[in-house]
Design a protein around this motif. Structure first.
Motif, PDB file in Angstrom:
ATOM      1  N   LEU B  21      -1.251  -9.312   6.736  1.00  0.00           N
ATOM      2  CA  LEU B  21      -2.454  -9.719   6.012  1.00  0.00           C
ATOM      3  C   LEU B  21      -2.717  -8.890   4.764  1.00  0.00           C
ATOM      4  CD1 LEU B  21      -4.771 -10.224   9.097  1.00  0.00           C
ATOM      5  CD2 LEU B  21      -3.727 -11.990   7.734  1.00  0.00           C
ATOM      6  N   GLY B  22      -1.795  -7.962   4.450  1.00  0.00           N
ATOM      7  CA  GLY B  22      -2.044  -7.030   3.365  1.00  0.00           C
ATOM      8  C   GLY B  22      -2.496  -7.697   2.082  1.00  0.00           C
ATOM      9  N   ARG B  23      -1.818  -8.754   1.686  1.00  0.00           N
ATOM     10  CA  ARG B  23      -2.167  -9.408   0.438  1.00  0.00           C
ATOM     11  C   ARG B  23      -3.539 -10.040   0.511  1.00  0.00           C
ATOM     12  NH1 ARG B  23       2.196 -10.400  -3.098  1.00  0.00           N
ATOM     13  NH2 ARG B  23       4.037  -9.322  -2.283  1.00  0.00           N
ATOM     14  N   LYS B  24      -3.895 -10.506   1.667  1.00  0.00           N
ATOM     15  CA  LYS B  24      -5.215 -11.118   1.834  1.00  0.00           C
ATOM     16  C   LYS B  24      -6.301 -10.088   1.636  1.00  0.00           C
ATOM     17  CE  LYS B  24      -4.968 -15.496   3.825  1.00  0.00           C
ATOM     18  NZ  LYS B  24      -4.121 -15.679   4.995  1.00  0.00           N
ATOM     19  N   PRO B  28      -8.889  -3.097  -3.036  1.00  0.00           N
ATOM     20  CA  PRO B  28      -9.371  -1.958  -2.263  1.00  0.00           C
ATOM     21  C   PRO B  28      -9.298  -2.218  -0.763  1.00  0.00           C
ATOM     22  CG  PRO B  28     -11.204  -3.098  -3.338  1.00  0.00           C
ATOM     23  CD  PRO B  28      -9.975  -3.923  -3.565  1.00  0.00           C
ATOM     24  N   GLY B  29      -9.391  -3.487  -0.394  1.00  0.00           N
ATOM     25  CA  GLY B  29      -9.503  -3.831   1.027  1.00  0.00           C
ATOM     26  C   GLY B  29      -8.391  -3.254   1.869  1.00  0.00           C
ATOM     27  N   ALA B  30      -7.163  -3.461   1.455  1.00  0.00           N
ATOM     28  CA  ALA B  30      -6.022  -2.998   2.245  1.00  0.00           C
ATOM     29  C   ALA B  30      -6.058  -1.482   2.385  1.00  0.00           C
ATOM     30  CB  ALA B  30      -4.722  -3.435   1.575  1.00  0.00           C
ATOM     31  N   GLY B  31      -6.401  -0.814   1.276  1.00  0.00           N
ATOM     32  CA  GLY B  31      -6.437   0.636   1.325  1.00  0.00           C
ATOM     33  C   GLY B  31      -7.527   1.140   2.249  1.00  0.00           C
ATOM     34  N   SER B 105      -5.755   7.782  -2.218  1.00  0.00           N
ATOM     35  CA  SER B 105      -4.832   6.782  -2.748  1.00  0.00           C
ATOM     36  C   SER B 105      -5.546   5.514  -3.163  1.00  0.00           C
ATOM     37  CB  SER B 105      -3.779   6.420  -1.698  1.00  0.00           C
ATOM     38  OG  SER B 105      -3.149   7.569  -1.245  1.00  0.00           O
ATOM     39  N   VAL B 106      -6.656   5.209  -2.464  1.00  0.00           N
ATOM     40  CA  VAL B 106      -7.395   4.004  -2.831  1.00  0.00           C
ATOM     41  C   VAL B 106      -7.781   4.086  -4.303  1.00  0.00           C
ATOM     42  CG1 VAL B 106      -9.475   2.667  -2.413  1.00  0.00           C
ATOM     43  CG2 VAL B 106      -8.231   3.665  -0.504  1.00  0.00           C
ATOM     44  N   GLY B 107      -8.181   5.296  -4.714  1.00  0.00           N
ATOM     45  CA  GLY B 107      -8.497   5.467  -6.121  1.00  0.00           C
ATOM     46  C   GLY B 107      -7.253   5.550  -6.974  1.00  0.00           C
ATOM     47  N   TYR B 108      -6.283   6.315  -6.516  1.00  0.00           N
ATOM     48  CA  TYR B 108      -5.116   6.610  -7.344  1.00  0.00           C
ATOM     49  C   TYR B 108      -4.287   5.365  -7.616  1.00  0.00           C
ATOM     50  CZ  TYR B 108      -1.083   9.185  -9.090  1.00  0.00           C
ATOM     51  OH  TYR B 108      -0.087   9.670  -9.864  1.00  0.00           O
ATOM     52  N   MET B 109      -4.160   4.502  -6.583  1.00  0.00           N
ATOM     53  CA  MET B 109      -3.260   3.353  -6.706  1.00  0.00           C
ATOM     54  C   MET B 109      -3.986   2.117  -7.224  1.00  0.00           C
ATOM     55  SD  MET B 109      -0.401   4.546  -5.898  1.00  0.00           S
ATOM     56  CE  MET B 109       0.634   3.115  -5.745  1.00  0.00           C
ATOM     57  N   PRO B 113       0.304  -3.277  -8.800  1.00  0.00           N
ATOM     58  CA  PRO B 113       0.635  -4.621  -8.276  1.00  0.00           C
ATOM     59  C   PRO B 113       1.080  -4.594  -6.805  1.00  0.00           C
ATOM     60  CG  PRO B 113       2.250  -3.885  -9.897  1.00  0.00           C
ATOM     61  CD  PRO B 113       1.105  -2.934  -9.984  1.00  0.00           C
ATOM     62  N   LYS B 114       1.583  -3.463  -6.366  1.00  0.00           N
ATOM     63  CA  LYS B 114       2.054  -3.415  -4.971  1.00  0.00           C
ATOM     64  C   LYS B 114       1.099  -2.589  -4.105  1.00  0.00           C
ATOM     65  CE  LYS B 114       6.291  -2.016  -5.846  1.00  0.00           C
ATOM     66  NZ  LYS B 114       7.620  -1.583  -5.423  1.00  0.00           N
ATOM     67  N   PHE B 115      -0.188  -2.728  -4.466  1.00  0.00           N
ATOM     68  CA  PHE B 115      -1.196  -1.904  -3.822  1.00  0.00           C
ATOM     69  C   PHE B 115      -1.127  -1.961  -2.302  1.00  0.00           C
ATOM     70  CE2 PHE B 115      -5.464  -1.245  -2.142  1.00  0.00           C
ATOM     71  CZ  PHE B 115      -5.834  -0.083  -2.774  1.00  0.00           C
ATOM     72  N   SER B 116      -1.127  -3.175  -1.739  1.00  0.00           N
ATOM     73  CA  SER B 116      -1.195  -3.276  -0.281  1.00  0.00           C
ATOM     74  C   SER B 116       0.091  -2.773   0.360  1.00  0.00           C
ATOM     75  CB  SER B 116      -1.467  -4.722   0.132  1.00  0.00           C
ATOM     76  OG  SER B 116      -0.349  -5.516  -0.149  1.00  0.00           O
TER      77      SER B 116
END
Lengths: 102, 653, 406, 225
Positions: B21-24, B28-31, B105-109, B113-116
């Motif tokens: 579900l990462g992309r969903k 910030p959500g995934a992080g 990392s939520v802030g850093y990343m 594009p490959k956040f999740s």
């Protein structure tokens, strides 16, 4: 005069079994081969009953009962298959049915 | 407390969920989700920790077997967890620092594009690391060991579109393989000699090991540890690993994964106790690594490379401690190092973030004006690592050096001298970094200057973090990082400041860590008497102060040309990496070619030959399958005759 | 078990056995002659004509005359015939017919729970040729063998009409054997014994299985028995209009006479078996008389009268009923008689269990009938459904359907 | 004893004769009849040993149902002609078969005669045979108590067999094997392709002959295939 012991029956059964086995391997007619199988089954039945008598126990007769039932089922399905095959090719020669060769 | 399995299961759940579900979940959500999972895991660890504390001293070990993993003959391995003081200590800072770094990392990343995917890897890493630590047997540890290796590989080459990042990942992976080889051999050896791979079963059996076997096992495990923990001669991958995102460097390549080797040897202290001169080898390798890396660190211009070599050097300290049987000191230093090195890495990340992903310190300067929080926290980290009391680094380093001074190891005094030298160098290069980054003039305002006229740029190209391509321009104005990045900095700074309280040398009741770890660790070491310790401490502080002052003189007051100190041999880390490359490119390559040939001709040949032979045999044998029922019948009959003959001959007997 | 064979087997025993065999065989032959004459006379009466009236008084010796005539005819052997089997077939028809008769109790005092033991030449015995343990199974076995006579006769003639006739006959006999067996099973369920002697002994007084089994099996047995005999209205085997003469078209002279004999023997035997199974065999009131009259005369009279009733019934069928079409015959057998017999058997079994366990008997019966009705409804639905499905042999569908009913 | 011996000899002779008939006679109907003789002999032997019930069902099931089925199939499918058994296409099948048969016989006899009781192992502990009452009662008791599951399973087996036979004998217009079911590259597929190629060759050959009717090419080359 010999006395009749179970050995006589067993020897007779062995003879019938061997004859059936040879027939199964030699005959080419599917139906006859099937009959030879029945011969062998009967030889075994005879053995069962003989041992049942010799050992004075019902176990052998029970086994014969089940052999009979299974033989009936086997013949029903086997003949069904044979009929289905023979409808396609008008021959009972088992050597003609070799589609599954390697 | 049967929830031990939850500790690794939660990050694993996060991993699985994010894979699907990462992309969903989105940016910030995934992080946040991943951070929550690790945070929950931390809470679970705290629970287990509290439970362990409530138990009597000697019974502080929970082992929980979930199910049998492999059962093959007498070889039986379970998926089981062992929560004892050692593993829970590790878990505490893995999940604690891990959670902080997730938040960071939520802030850093943000905006990647490959956040999740990043958090997928991070969660998997945390799960693997926890598995490594909590596993109650060598095989499960190995599973985690390989898991963290894989995650490290994936994260180093996270921005794999740049071939340099990709090759750095490969380098880390391949170098680690060499070490893993040792791990595997050692595991086999343990299985063969002890008949078990379970730690709790090894413990009572270990004293029965022959000295030679124990030495071999210890050396092989140490080989594994040198790979994972970047020791001589396998340390070369770690500086390159800085190609990964900075949180990764902080979490994996400073705080957690690289300490796995230390953990392993500590865990196997029952075997190490029997291993004789292997301990000397460990100590010497550790000391030499510390020295080599410290030397390299003083000549680096990349802010993260300095920290990377520093990490290698600090790990060397830990192995020095392990080699002198001061396991508590090793773990103590591991904890303090985890907090202040994570802090430093995250601080440097904050700097890099502020400086448009420029990592060359020669373009920094006077950043304390722009990044007050980062500056303040970085100062704490600097003083901690430099060994200034009362910050944490001082206490742990001091304990190691005190232990070395009194150890029975071969050449312990020489080791102590090396340790002191490294302490000096540490203070020096850290001060250098702090001055270059936070003090002086704002050098990036001069276009493309090379302030010090270096001929060599110390591999700056390798480490440039150019995943987004806006470069540092002279009119750039640095700005402080968002709260999600500064908050972990503050927390870690606090930890780095007070972590020394865990094990104060002023008296037995204050050595919390030592008592806590006591039931887990086998091995005796004696600290020197109190007054010697005090003298040693004074010496260490003095050395640290000398280092700081020296650096101040060179870089702040500019009394000496830095080029005199930053020798190329240091910048290239004694040319060890280059030697490897030369060897691999020359005789090594031909050897590899031969091996490849061997693989193709003999190994593949055997496989293909077997396959071809089977096909050929099948082609010949298929003639047997005539399709003729009577032939089959004959075969059956002959078989029946054979069986009958067998039975008949048995009857006779 | 016959008390004759329980002791030592001496010469007199053998004599007694031979005597019984002789009497039974002779009696059967006489009965067959009588039956032929009787049937012809009865048919003639129904068709308002005289029937045989030349040979002897009322033409009573007509059968004998026919037999003599046949024995002087030429014994034809078709060119394409399989000689050995062609000669064997008539024997295979006759012998089982007689062997079945061997287990029928002909006389003996069964009144008031007597077991029908009589004394011949100082030996206690039953008035039946043999009383094997497997009793009524013997009859089923022999009727299985009887099929061979017909099948082989038709096949060995080397001609297509006889072959068709024999295939029809054997299919019919095999089909109806199932219904026959199931209705016999109800009798066995009530009596609990296979031995014919004990079956008869169990029906003393008026406890005839006719009522004890609830009449339905009796009717099933009569219908199936008629089909087994290949008698009208189930005489497709020798449907002259279609098959010339059926399986015995090519036979002549004494061989034909044997088939003829076998057919009527079977009719007599079947009647005797019906009487034995359902009507108490030779049992009946003795009016207080003892001695040889109550042992031989009265029982035999009862037996004869009961058998006569069924012989008349067979003649009556022949005179009045039209022949079935082949698919009707198969439908009747597989889709009606077998499910019905099976259902009734289950009903009786349940009642038996209910009686043993002390359940509420009327309620049990009502529930059983409801279940059977539901089963019948399902079967009917299945049959109707399958009739729409094309390319399905009637027999196999019904086979399926009967399985559903179970 | 003498009566039983006589019965045994007679029935045994019938059995053996029947068995030999099954194997040696050429006409399938004769084979079937020989089989019936053997079955009957076996039934008599059953009676001789006191297994009355088994003897009865042996006749009813085997003779009454199974062999009749055989005869049906033989007659309806028209395979009731004498088969040519003189020619044996499989090399060494006959001598090997006879040798195997003799080996089975010999080994069985050795086992039976030399080992005696040991060949059978331990005696089962079911009900003894010599009890008062007909044997069917004892058999039924064993079947419905100890072997009740086996009994029920054989019932299921029979049901399945009946259903199977019905399915098998259903007349369908599709070919038995749907060649398209087989994926590309399997043996069937290869064989079919070979057939197709052969057929194509024939077509080509025919076309050739038609196209060039009066060239010197041997017409038999293409036409005679």
């Amino acid at each position: 005069m010999f006395t009749l012991t179970e050995t006589w029956y067993l020897v007779l059964a062995a003879l019938i079994f061997s004859i059936g086995a040879v027939g199964l391997l030699v005959r080419r007619n599917v139906l006859v081969m099937f009959m030879c199988v029945e011969l062998m089954l009967n030889a075994v039945n005879l053995t069962f009953v003989s041992f049942s008598t010799a050992l004075d126990d019902l176990g052998g007769q029970t086994a014969v009962f089940f052999v009979l039932v299974v033989a009936a089922a086997e013949v029903v399905v086997g003949l069904g298959i044979i009929v289905a095959i023979m409808r396609r090719r008008q021959s009972a020669d088992v050597d003609d049915i070799s589609l599954m060769r390697g | 407390m049967t929830a031990v399995w939850l500790i690794p299961a939660l990050p694993l759940l996060g991993f699985v969920t994010l894979v699907v579900l990462g992309r969903k979940f989105g940016d910030p959500g995934a992080g946040i989700f991943a951070a929550c999972m690790v945070g929950l895991s931390f809470l679970g660890t705290l629970g287990v920790f509290a439970h362990l504390l409530s138990l009597p001293h000697e019974e502080r070990a929970i082992s929980q077997t979930l199910f049998t993993w492999i059962s093959s003959g007498s070889f039986k391995v379970s998926i089981g967890f062992l929560a004892d003081p050692l593993s829970i200590t590790m878990c505490l800072f893995i999940t604690g620092i891990g959670a902080l770094i997730h938040i960071y990392s939520v802030g850093y990343m943000k905006g990647d594009p490959k956040f999740s995917k990043f958090f997928v890897y991070l969660n998997l890493f945390v799960a693997s690391m926890l598995l490594l630590v909590l596993g109650d047997n060598l095989l499960l540890t190995f599973l985690g060991w390989e898991g963290v290796g894989a995650c490290s590989y994936l994260l180093i080459s996270f921005w794999f579109t740049d071939p340099k990042n990709a090759s750095a990942g490969k380098k880390a992976f391949v170098t680690n393989r060499v070490g893993d080889f040792g791990f595997m051999l050692a595991t086999f050896l343990v299985w063969v000699t002890l008949g078990t791979v379970n730690y709790e079963q090894i413990r009572p059996l270990a004293p029965g090991l022959a000295a030679g076997t124990a030495t071999a096992i210890a050396l092989l495990f140490f080989l594994g540890a040198t790979g994972k923990s970047a020791q001589l001669p396998l340390f070369v991958w770690l500086p390159d690993a800085m190609a990964g995102p900075t949180p990764v460097s902080a979490l994996i390549h400073a705080a957690t994964m690289v300490t796995a080797g230390v953990y392993l040897l500590t865990r196997l202290s029952p075997i190490m106790a029997e291993a004789g001169w292997a301990n000397d080898v460990v100590a010497w390798v550790g000391a030499l690594t510390a020295l080599v890396a410290a030397c390299a660190a003083i000549a680096q211009n990349d802010i993260k490379k300095v920290l990377a070599y520093s990490t290698v050097s600090q790990l060397g300290y830990m192995f020095l401690a392990v080699g002198t049987q001061s396991y508590v000191a090793a773990v103590f230093h591991m904890i303090t190092h985890a907090s202040f090195k994570a802090l430093l890495f995250l601080g440097s990340g904050s700097v890099i973030h502020a400086m448009a992903h420029e990592q060359d310190m020669r373009k920094y300067g006077n950043l304390r004006k722009y990044l007050p929080i980062t500056y303040a926290t970085f100062m704490v980290g600097w003083l901690a690592i430099a060994g200034i009391p009362p910050l944490s680094g001082f206490w742990s380093k001091d304990e190691i050096l005190a232990g070395v001074f009194n150890a029975k190891t071969f050449g312990n005094l020489a080791l102590w001298v090396i340790g002191m030298a490294v302490a000096l160098l540490t203070a020096f290069y850290m001060t250098r970094q702090v001055i270059m980054t936070f003090f002086g003039e704002e050098k990036w305002r001069h276009a493309e200057v090379d302030a010090h006229g270096h001929e060599l740029h110390a591999d700056e190209e390798d480490a440039v973090d150019d995943h987004d391509h806006h470069h540092l321009t002279p009119d750039h104005t640095p700005h402080e990082s968002p709260i999600s990045m500064t908050l972990p900095l503050v927390v870690l700074a606090g930890a780095a400041a007070v972590a020394g309280l865990l094990n104060l040398p002023f008296g037995d009741p204050l050595k919390f860590l030592e008592h806590w770890l006591e039931p887990t660790i086998v091995g005796e070491h004696e600290l020197p008497p109190g007054w010697v310790q005090a003298l040693l401490s004074l010496a260490a502080v003095a050395v640290a102060v000398i280092g700081i002052l020296g650096a101040r003189a060179v870089y702040f007051q500019k009394k000496v040309d830095p080029a005199k100190i930053e020798k190329p041999v240091f910048a290239h880390a004694w040319y060890i990496d280059e030697t490897y490359a030369k060897f691999m490119g020359g005789p090594g390559e031909t050897a590899f070619e031969d091996v490849a040939q061997f693989d193709q001709k003999i190994v593949d040949g055997a496989v293909n030959g077997i396959a071809g032979g089977t096909v050929g045999l099948g082609n010949r044998l298929k003639g047997l399958q005539t399709g003729l029922v009577r032939t089959y019948g004959l075969g059956m009959a002959i078989g029946a005759v054979a069986l009958l003959a067998y039975v008949v001959t048995r009857i006779g007997g | 078990m016959d008390p004759l064979l329980s002791g030592n087997v001496d010469l007199m025993t053998v004599v007694v056995v031979l005597l019984k065999v002789l009497v039974a065989f002779a009696g059967l032959l006489v009965a067959v002659m009588g039956m032929v004459w009787f049937e012809r006379k009865a048919l003639a009466d129904m068709e308002n004509r005289f029937g045989p009236n030349r040979a002897g008084p009322f033409g009573i010796l007509q059968t004998l005359a026919d037999g003599m005539k046949l024995s002087f005819k030429e014994d034809l052997l078709p060119e394409k015939a399989d000689r050995f089997v062609f000669r064997l077939a008539p024997l295979l028809a006759v012998i089982p017919a007689f062997l079945t008769f061997a287990i029928v109790p002909l006389a003996g005092n069964f009144s008031n729970g007597n077991d029908g033991v009589v004394e011949i030449l100082g030996h206690k015995t039953f008035m039946q040729v043999a009383d094997p343990q497997m009793g009524i199974l013997w009859m089923l076995a022999m009727s299985s063998i009887a099929v061979y006579g017909i099948v082989l006769a038709g096949w060995s003639s080397g001609s297509k009409y006889p072959l068709l006739g024999s295939v029809r006959a054997s299919a019919q006999m095999v089909s109806y054997e199932a219904a026959l067996g199931l209705s016999i099973a109800t009798v066995l369920l009530i009596g609990g014994m296979l031995s014919t002697n004990q079956i008869v002994a169990g029906q003393y007084g008026l406890r005839w299985n006719l009522w004890m089994t609830g009449i339905v099996p009796f009717f099933i047995f009569i219908i199936a028995g008629t089909a087994e005999l290949n008698r009208p209205p189930f005489d497709l085997v020798e449907a002259e209009q279609e098959l010339v003469g059926g399986f015995h078209t090519e036979y002549s002279s004494m061989r034909f006479a044997m088939f003829f004999l076998a057919e009527f023997m079977n009719a007599v035997t079947m009647s005797a078996i019906i009487v034995t199974l359902f009507l108490g065999g030779p049992s009946g009131p003795t009016f207080g008389i003892t001695g040889w009259i109550s042992d031989y005369v009265l029982p035999f009279i009862y037996f004869f009268l009961k058998v006569l009733l069924f012989l008349y019934m067979f003649a009556f069928f022949r005179g009045t009923l039209p022949r079935f079409r082949y698919d009707q015959l198969m439908d009747l057998g597989w889709k009606f008689l077998i499910p019905l017999a099976l259902g009734w058997f289950l009903l009786l079994a349940t009642v038996r269990v209910a009686a043993d366990q002390g359940w509420n008997l009327p309620l049990t019966v009502v529930v059983c009938l409801a279940v059977l009705a539901a089963g019948a409804g399902l079967l009917r639905a299945a049959i109707r459904n399958s009739e729409h499905a094309e390319a399905m042999a009637a027999g196999s569908v019904a086979k399926d359907a009967s399985e559903v009913d179970v | 004893m003498r009566v039983e011996m006589f019965t045994f000899l007679l029935a045994g002779a019938i059995c053996l004769g029947g068995a030999l008939g099954v194997v040696l006679l050429k006409n399938p109907v004769h084979n079937a009849l020989s089989l019936v003789a053997t079955l009957f002999g076996v039934a008599v032997l059953f009676v001789n040993q006191g297994a009355y019930f088994l003897a009865a069902i042996q006749v009813i099931v085997y003779a009454g149902a199974i062999v009749i089925l055989f005869l049906f199939v033989i007659m309806l499918l028209g395979v009731d002609r004498e088969t040519d058994e003189g020619r044996e296409p499989l090399v060494a099948q006959r001598p090997l078969a006879v040798a195997t048969g003799l080996a089975i016989l010999g080994l069985s006899l050795v086992a039976l005669l030399s080992a005696g009781q040991r060949a059978t192992g331990d005696k089962a502990d079911l009900a003894p045979l010599n009890q008062p009452g007909p044997d069917i009662n004892h058999l039924a008791e064993v079947l419905f108590t100890r072997y009740v599951y086996a009994f029920e399973i054989t019932a299921v087996l029979l049901t399945v067999a009946v259903v199977g036979a019905v399915v098998l004998s259903k007349r369908t217009n599709e070919p038995l094997i749907d060649l398209d079911e087989f994926p590309e590259g399997t043996v069937v597929d290869v064989r079919r392709r070979a057939d197709d190629a052969k057929a194509q060759d024939e077509v080509d050959a025919d076309a050739e002959v038609v196209a060039v009717p009066d060239t010197e090419g041997d017409p038999q080359e293409g036409g005679d295939d």
